[in-house]
Design a protein around this motif. Structure first.
Motif, short mmCIF file in Angstrom:
data_model
loop_
_atom_site.label_atom_id
_atom_site.label_comp_id
_atom_site.label_asym_id
_atom_site.label_seq_id
_atom_site.Cartn_x
_atom_site.Cartn_y
_atom_site.Cartn_z
N SER A 495 0.93 -0.98 -0.38
CA SER A 495 0.44 0.37 -0.36
C SER A 495 0.54 0.76 -0.40
N PHE A 496 0.51 2.08 -0.25
CA PHE A 496 1.39 3.43 -0.41
C PHE A 496 0.22 4.42 -0.44
N GLY A 497 0.33 5.84 -0.10
CA GLY A 497 0.17 7.07 0.12
C GLY A 497 1.33 8.67 0.30
N TYR A 498 1.01 9.42 -0.53
CA TYR A 498 1.63 10.60 -0.16
C TYR A 498 1.25 11.19 1.19
N GLU A 499 0.20 10.53 1.71
CA GLU A 499 -0.29 11.25 3.19
C GLU A 499 -1.03 9.61 3.70
N LYS A 500 -0.63 9.52 5.25
CA LYS A 500 -1.00 8.54 5.36
C LYS A 500 -2.35 7.74 5.65
N ASP A 501 -3.38 9.24 5.20
CA ASP A 501 -4.36 9.27 6.12
C ASP A 501 -5.71 8.86 4.78
N ARG A 502 -4.07 9.68 3.31
CA ARG A 502 -5.22 8.89 1.85
C ARG A 502 -3.95 8.22 1.02
N MET A 503 -4.65 6.31 1.47
CA MET A 503 -3.91 5.66 0.41
C MET A 503 -4.56 5.85 -0.74
N ASP A 506 -4.00 -0.19 -2.56
CA ASP A 506 -4.18 -0.67 -1.03
C ASP A 506 -3.83 -2.42 -2.26
N THR A 542 4.04 2.19 1.83
CA THR A 542 3.77 2.26 3.20
C THR A 542 3.92 0.79 3.56
N LYS A 543 3.32 0.26 3.13
CA LYS A 543 2.96 -0.89 4.24
C LYS A 543 2.95 -2.32 3.10
#
Length: 705
Positions: A495-503, A506, A542-543
């Motif tokens: 999973s990846f997102g430039y902001e942790k709360d907006r992926m 996933d 991110t994950k």
């Protein structure tokens, strides 16, 4: 119709009338030189054999005998044809006869006389013909009077303008005609004695190999370097919109300067009317402004601008965003939207699909099919050209040729033309050789001196023999890496997102082995390039986990490849800077594998076309001998032949390939797996690119409801 034409028509009823007229003309020109039927056969026999290879030699010889009867008034009508059943050898017959078998009388002996050919006159005639041919060749190869120096790397245009044209510069005739122009880039001549006719309301596709001058031609038209007798508005979508505080939607609306001027005047008059409500002049002018705004349907402009932006991929939030907040790619889309909204008399588009995803391309195809004014577009996308264009302009061999119809029609027509030109070339070459054999055979024969002179004059009058000009085959080749049995690269639940709360996406699971061919598609902003960066190792997930083999070697091609290049270097110097220690011949051989040959390899990168620049980057990539290729929009700026060569090179490459592309033709050729980035997911599509094309069409139809 002459007797010769009638006879040819009777014997060859299916022969083209042009050939009959040509042969009749030859006979009419040379009839005074004929002494026997063999002369007729020597003149037209080889030509007929070339035109009709299915005809037997005896049939052609019989026709020549009939023609000789007509020409010579029946004097040789009794000539018969005898064919030897087997070859004979005169040398073997010598021993069968003695000299006594053929006694000679003194009256049979004639004193030897020299051949009565005036050698001086013959030599003088041949020298005169040679001088004329040399003069004609020199005239064909002469360059124009003004040639830019090699150090000048900018485009220049020269044009001969008649006085009649300058007197009509204020007319608004809808058609555009640009003639008698040359275009150069530095010392390289791109177009010579050009003629460009653009009929109003038609959509022209400009095609040609990389480096032939397509983009340069558009720039010369838009800059005013090329003059024409019409006064038309021209808009060339070339540069991105400058970023400032203006919202994207407002930026599109502001390009309609007439509407903006009326709205500004309306605000001024409304303010004035509030100060002096009884001023009749203000009231009258305000009424006139209202009428003009109503006539141009000003109230519909925001809706139309929003529709264009939406079709090009702008969400409602992006339409409200300030232009300084947009990336360069989105600003280019904004420039395209402004052009479509303005509707100039002549719209010039240079590779508009490079910046668009497949859904936006499909929308643009539909929109341009209803384009009301004249369109000139450079594109290497076959399907786009087939959907949009009504005419094709082919820039080839410094000339511009016009073809009616879409790109597929152009390809068929050009193929037929090349075949016909090749047949005519071979027939003319054979005819020339036949005449030359006659000249060489009877050059010093007194009885044939007049015929030889006639043949020499005939050769002089014939048009210059030119081979059919065909584009050389383009071949791309990636070096073969060492084979690796295990998985080269794998993503596990990434999973990846430039902001942790907006992926962005996933739980992505993806793996690549030797021979893998994976194509990633999706709308712009869905995360395709970001996914490549994770595979490359530039971004950390991110994950999840990214697994790589110890022998993994990645070759990465970025869609922003221009940023990787040193514009002041040439191709050889650039490769040397990336991998020093090799001889220049090695770097030139690598460049040659991607079509950068000869002087191109020594030309500064900044002066190369976009497609040629990308080939230099591919050369650097191939020099690394990777076993995994990550390609981000590799077809941008490549011509159609290069795209086809790219597809063949990928199929022959034994390593793994993961590519992001919107080129349907390339995807059809190479993709074994198709992955779609959408709504935070990366999922496989069963049915390949055709299924994805159907999905995008369906979404467009729904959005129109």
């Amino acid at each position: 119709m002459s007797a010769y034409s009638q006879l040819l028509r009777d014997e060859f009823p299916d022969l083209d009338s042009d050939y009959i007229e040509y042969l009749s003309g030859l006979i009419e020109t040379e009839k005074d030189c004929f002494a026997e039927s063999s002369d007729v056969y020597e003149l037209i026999g080889p030509v007929l054999s070339g035109i009709r290879p299915d005809k037997k030699e005896d049939d052609i010889l019989a026709l020549c005998n009939k023609l000789a009867d007509v020409i010579l008034g029946g004097k040789i009508s009794g000539v018969s044809t005898r064919t030897l059943s087997a070859p004979i050898f005169l040398g073997e017959m010598v021993d069968e006869y003695s000299v006594d078998d053929f006694p000679l009388k003194s009256s049979d002996m004639q004193p030897w006389r020299p051949v009565a050919v005036d050698q001086k006159k013959l030599a003088k005639a041949e020298e005169k013909i040679k001088q004329k041919q040399d003069k004609r060749s020199a005239a064909d190869s002469n360059a124009p009077a003004v040639i830019p120096s090699r150090e000048n790397d900018s485009a220049t245009a020269s044009q001969m303008i008649s006085r009649k044209d300058t007197e009509k510069t204020e007319s608004r005739a809808p058609d555009i005609r640009i003639e008698n122009f040359d275009i150069s880039f530095g010392s390289k001549r791109l177009v010579e004695e050009g003629l460009l006719v653009l009929s109003y309301g038609r959509r022209f596709g400009l095609v040609g190999r990389n480096g032939t001058g397509k983009t340069t031609l558009l720039k010369c038209i838009s800059s005013g370097s090329l003059k024409f007798s019409n006064k038309v508005s021209i808009l060339h979508v070339e540069q991105e919109v400058v970023g400032d505080e203006t919202e994207a939607l407002q930026s599109v609306l502001e390009c309609d300067t007439v509407r903006e001027g009326l709205l500004t005047r309306e605000r001024q008059l409304v303010a004035s009317s509030q100060e002096s409500s009884n001023d009749p002049m203000v009231t009258a002018e305000l009424q006139r402004v209202y009428q003009e705004l109503q006539a141009m349907e000003s109230e519909k402009a925001p809706s139309r601008a929003g529709s264009i932006l939406n079709g090009l991929g702008f969400s409602h939030a992006m339409q409200k965003a300030k232009t300084r907040e947009l990336s360069g790619g989105w600003r280019m889309r904004l420039a395209l939207a402004r052009a479509l909204f303005t509707k100039p008399d002549l719209l010039l588009l240079d590779e508009p699909t490079n910046m668009l995803d497949l859904k936006a391309i499909l929308w643009l195809e539909d929109y341009l099919q209803e384009w009301p004014t004249t369109l000139l577009v450079v594109s290497h996308d076959r399907k786009f050209l087939n959907q949009v264009t009504t005419d094709i302009l082919h820039l080839h061999s410094k000339r511009i040729s016009t073809y009616r119809g879409d790109f597929e029609t152009f390809m068929k027509t050009r193929e037929d033309q090349l075949k016909q030109q090749q047949r005519e070339y071979e027939a003319q070459k054979e005819y020339r050789e036949h005449i030359q054999i006659f000249i060489d055979r009877f050059r010093y024969n007194a009885n044939r001196a007049s015929q030889v002179q006639s043949k020499l004059k005939m050769l002089e009058k014939l048009p210059k023999l030119q081979e059919v000009e065909k584009d050389g085959e383009i071949v791309f080749k990636f070096a073969e890496p060492d084979h690796v049995l295990a998985t080269l690269l794998r993503l596990d639940e990434v999973s990846f997102g430039y902001e942790k709360d907006r992926m962005l996406f996933d739980n992505v699971n993806l793996s690549a082995n030797m021979g893998s061919r994976i194509c990633i598609v999706g709308e712009n902003g869905s995360g395709k390039t970001t996914l490549l960066k994770i595979l490359l190792g530039d971004f950390e997930p991110t994950k999840g986990l990214r697994h790589t083999h110890g022998a993994l070697r990645i070759g990465y091609f970025s869609q922003h490849f221009v940023d990787q290049l040193e514009m002041n270097m040439n191709g050889v110097e650039y490769l040397h800077s990336k991998m020093p220690g090799r001889q220049s011949e090695y770097y030139r051989s690598v460049l040659g594998q991607f079509g950068i040959t000869g002087d191109l390899a020594l030309q500064s990168v900044g002066t190369l076309s976009g497609g040629q620049k990308s080939r230099v980057v591919f050369s650097n990539l191939a020099m690394q001998v990777p076993n995994l290729l990550l390609l981000d929009e590799p077809t941008n700026h490549l011509d159609m032949e290069s795209i086809e060569a790219m597809g063949n090179a990928i199929n022959e490459y034994p390593g793994a390939v993961i590519l992001v592309s919107h080129d349907e033709r390339l995807i059809e050729v190479v993709a074994k797996e198709l992955w779609l980035c959408k709504n935070g997911r990366v999922q496989s599509i069963e049915g390949g690119i055709k299924e994805y094309h159907r999905m995008m069409k369906e979404e467009l139809e729904i959005s129109r409801i």
